[in-house]
Structure formats: structure tokens, C-alpha cells
Scaffold this active site. Structure first.
Site, PDB file in Angstrom:
ATOM      1  N   VAL A 121     -15.711 -18.192 -21.369  1.00  0.00           N
ATOM      2  CA  VAL A 121     -16.587 -18.520 -20.253  1.00  0.00           C
ATOM      3  C   VAL A 121     -17.812 -17.602 -20.228  1.00  0.00           C
ATOM      4  O   VAL A 121     -17.730 -16.417 -20.537  1.00  0.00           O
ATOM      5  CB  VAL A 121     -15.821 -18.441 -18.915  1.00  0.00           C
ATOM      6  CG1 VAL A 121     -15.374 -17.026 -18.584  1.00  0.00           C
ATOM      7  CG2 VAL A 121     -16.646 -19.037 -17.777  1.00  0.00           C
ATOM      8  N   TYR A 143     -21.994 -17.311 -18.091  1.00  0.00           N
ATOM      9  CA  TYR A 143     -22.842 -17.755 -16.980  1.00  0.00           C
ATOM     10  C   TYR A 143     -24.263 -17.957 -17.480  1.00  0.00           C
ATOM     11  O   TYR A 143     -24.782 -17.162 -18.270  1.00  0.00           O
ATOM     12  CB  TYR A 143     -22.845 -16.705 -15.865  1.00  0.00           C
ATOM     13  CG  TYR A 143     -23.880 -16.963 -14.793  1.00  0.00           C
ATOM     14  CD1 TYR A 143     -23.714 -18.006 -13.883  1.00  0.00           C
ATOM     15  CD2 TYR A 143     -25.032 -16.181 -14.695  1.00  0.00           C
ATOM     16  CE1 TYR A 143     -24.678 -18.265 -12.910  1.00  0.00           C
ATOM     17  CE2 TYR A 143     -25.992 -16.425 -13.727  1.00  0.00           C
ATOM     18  CZ  TYR A 143     -25.807 -17.473 -12.841  1.00  0.00           C
ATOM     19  OH  TYR A 143     -26.756 -17.733 -11.885  1.00  0.00           O
ATOM     20  N   SER A 199     -25.385 -13.215 -25.139  1.00  0.00           N
ATOM     21  CA  SER A 199     -24.151 -13.893 -25.532  1.00  0.00           C
ATOM     22  C   SER A 199     -24.460 -14.944 -26.591  1.00  0.00           C
ATOM     23  O   SER A 199     -25.558 -15.505 -26.618  1.00  0.00           O
ATOM     24  CB  SER A 199     -23.510 -14.565 -24.314  1.00  0.00           C
ATOM     25  OG  SER A 199     -23.254 -13.630 -23.288  1.00  0.00           O
ATOM     26  N   GLY A 253     -22.685 -18.453 -28.660  1.00  0.00           N
ATOM     27  CA  GLY A 253     -21.623 -19.448 -28.773  1.00  0.00           C
ATOM     28  C   GLY A 253     -22.148 -20.646 -29.529  1.00  0.00           C
ATOM     29  O   GLY A 253     -23.163 -21.232 -29.146  1.00  0.00           O
ATOM     30  N   LEU A 287     -27.699 -19.126 -28.101  1.00  0.00           N
ATOM     31  CA  LEU A 287     -27.690 -17.781 -27.537  1.00  0.00           C
ATOM     32  C   LEU A 287     -28.235 -17.799 -26.117  1.00  0.00           C
ATOM     33  O   LEU A 287     -28.955 -18.714 -25.718  1.00  0.00           O
ATOM     34  CB  LEU A 287     -28.520 -16.829 -28.406  1.00  0.00           C
ATOM     35  CG  LEU A 287     -30.028 -17.099 -28.497  1.00  0.00           C
ATOM     36  CD1 LEU A 287     -30.815 -16.347 -27.409  1.00  0.00           C
ATOM     37  CD2 LEU A 287     -30.564 -16.736 -29.868  1.00  0.00           C
ATOM     38  N   ALA A 288     -27.871 -16.759 -25.369  1.00  0.00           N
ATOM     39  CA  ALA A 288     -28.387 -16.563 -24.011  1.00  0.00           C
ATOM     40  C   ALA A 288     -28.718 -15.087 -23.845  1.00  0.00           C
ATOM     41  O   ALA A 288     -27.842 -14.230 -23.995  1.00  0.00           O
ATOM     42  CB  ALA A 288     -27.363 -17.006 -22.970  1.00  0.00           C
ATOM     43  N   CYS A 309     -16.955 -13.920 -21.418  1.00  0.00           N
ATOM     44  CA  CYS A 309     -16.444 -14.091 -22.785  1.00  0.00           C
ATOM     45  C   CYS A 309     -15.001 -13.620 -22.914  1.00  0.00           C
ATOM     46  O   CYS A 309     -14.544 -13.244 -23.999  1.00  0.00           O
ATOM     47  CB  CYS A 309     -17.344 -13.390 -23.791  1.00  0.00           C
ATOM     48  SG  CYS A 309     -19.046 -14.009 -23.745  1.00  0.00           S
TER      49      CYS A 309
END
Length: 217
Positions: A74, A76, A137, A139, A151-152, A168
Site C-alpha cells: 500500500v 498514498y 516509492s 511500483g 514512481l511517486a 509499502c
């Protein structure tokens, strides 16, 4: 002629239709299609990856939780965070998944270094960290040799929603953002620097700005 990476800067767009647009792009593309990167922001949303466990979503409150098809657990997304979706023909680039992740992380580390921020990657926890706190982050999902999701990077946002989850999958993971490290952040300038880093680190010959939005349905 070397490969080009096309960039679309989309502003703030809702999560779910953007996710479906990524899926369509990957499903419909062929070997002639240029790779694209979509730079954008999302309204507040939690996304739960394929490895995600319900117990890591602690108290979402009024923020929606969407189960998605990327790797990881997970995270945000919210205003003030730069999200970049990487729609790449990984086979054409000649990259394995681990190498792709590493090059994305190095792109972020290079970007942050341009702001005199020393960041590192962790081999056991994908993402980018500054003094133990997570600033970015990652994913991804690979389908038919092509990547999507991405990416974020936390720029100038309300970090409190991260306290409603185990980011995460890590309980109590400290989060940070560029504003807290260097002061006011110019979102457009960060995009420009990230574009250059991605083109260089992923092995493209040049970048191209793509006009027009995406179909959000």
C-alpha cells in the site's frame, strides 16, 4: 537513430481512469510505439499493490483505497507529489526488471543530488531514502515485455495520510519530502530535471514532449 522517450505532463488527474488508460496503452501498443512517461499528480488516494495486505491499511478514513495490479503493497498519492508512470518496452531497452528498478532509483537519486540532497536506495526495500526516511516509492507491472505504473516522489504535500497506513508494508516508516529538505519547490523545474535523468539513465537518445492528454474513462 536512437530511441526517444515521450513525456506527457498531465496536471492533476483522477487515479482510476489514469490506471485504466495505462492498461489500454500497454494492451494496444506494438513494437513501433514510442515509449512514454506520464508526469502528473493525483487527488488523495491509497493504492494497494498485488502483494498488499489488508492489515497495512490502518484507518483510511475518507480517503479511498483502490486495489491495483502493480507490484508492492500500500502507498498514498496526493496533491504535491510527482507521480511518473513509465510505459516502456523493457525488452526493446534490453533491461531486466531488477535493472529497470535500479535505473529508476538512480534517476531519482541523481535528481535529488541536483538539489544537494544525498539519497540512497535499499536493496531490500525498493524506493529512495534520505537519512532513513522515504522520499520516493516505486511500483511496477510488466506485461508482454512492457512496463506500466512507476514512481511517486514527495515534493510539497501533506504527509499525514501516510500515518493511516504502513507504507509499502513497513510499520512506522518515516516519510519525507523535498520541501522539508530544501525549502520551496518548483514543480515544473523538478519535472524538467527528472525528465533529463530518466532519459540518461534508461538509455534513450533523446526526449520528446507529447501534446494532448489521455482518454480518462
Amino acid at each position: 537513430m536512437g530511441l526517444e522517450l515521450g513525456f506527457r505532463e498531465l496536471g492533476e488527474v483522477p487515479y482510476e481512469p489514469t490506471w485504466h488508460a495505462m492498461q489500454r496503452f500497454v494492451a494496444e501498443r506494438d513494437k513501433s510505439v514510442m515509449d512514454e512517461a506520464w508526469l502528473l499528480q493525483h487527488p488523495a488516494v491509497f493504492t494497494q499493490g498485488q502483494a498488499g495486505k489488508a492489515e497495512h491499511v490502518l484507518f483510511p478514513g475518507d480517503i479511498p483505497v483502490i486495489q491495483v495490479d502493480r507490484g508492492g503493497q500500500v502507498t498514498y498519492h496526493g496533491p504535491g507529489q510527482l507521480v511518473t508512470y513509465l510505459l516502456l518496452d523493457v525488452r526493446r531497452l534490453g533491461l531486466g526488471v531488477r535493472e529497470l528498478v535500479s535505473r529508476i532509483e538512480q534517476s531519482l537519486i541523481g535528481l535529488l543530488a541536483s538539489y544537494d540532497v544525498q539519497a540512497v536506495a535499499k536493496p531490500d526495500a525498493p524506493g529512495v531514502y534520505v537519512d532513513g526516511a522515504k522520499i520516493a516509492s516505486l511500483g511496477l507491472r510488466i506485461r508482454n515485455g512492457c512496463s506500466f505504473h512507476g514512481l511517486a516522489l514527495n515534493l510539497d504535500m501533506d504527509l499525514r495520510p501516510f500515518q493511516r497506513i504502513n507504507p509499502c508494508g513497513y510499520a512506522g516508516m518515516p516519510m519525507t519530502q523535498l520541501r522539508d529538505l530544501v525549502g520551496p519547490v518548483d514543480f515544473a523545474e523538478v519535472c524538467t530535471r527528472l525528465r533529463a535523468e530518466l532519459v540518461s539513465r534508461l538509455g534513450y537518445a533523446e526526449q520528446k514532449t507529447l501534446t494532448g492528454g489521455i482518454e480518462l474513462t
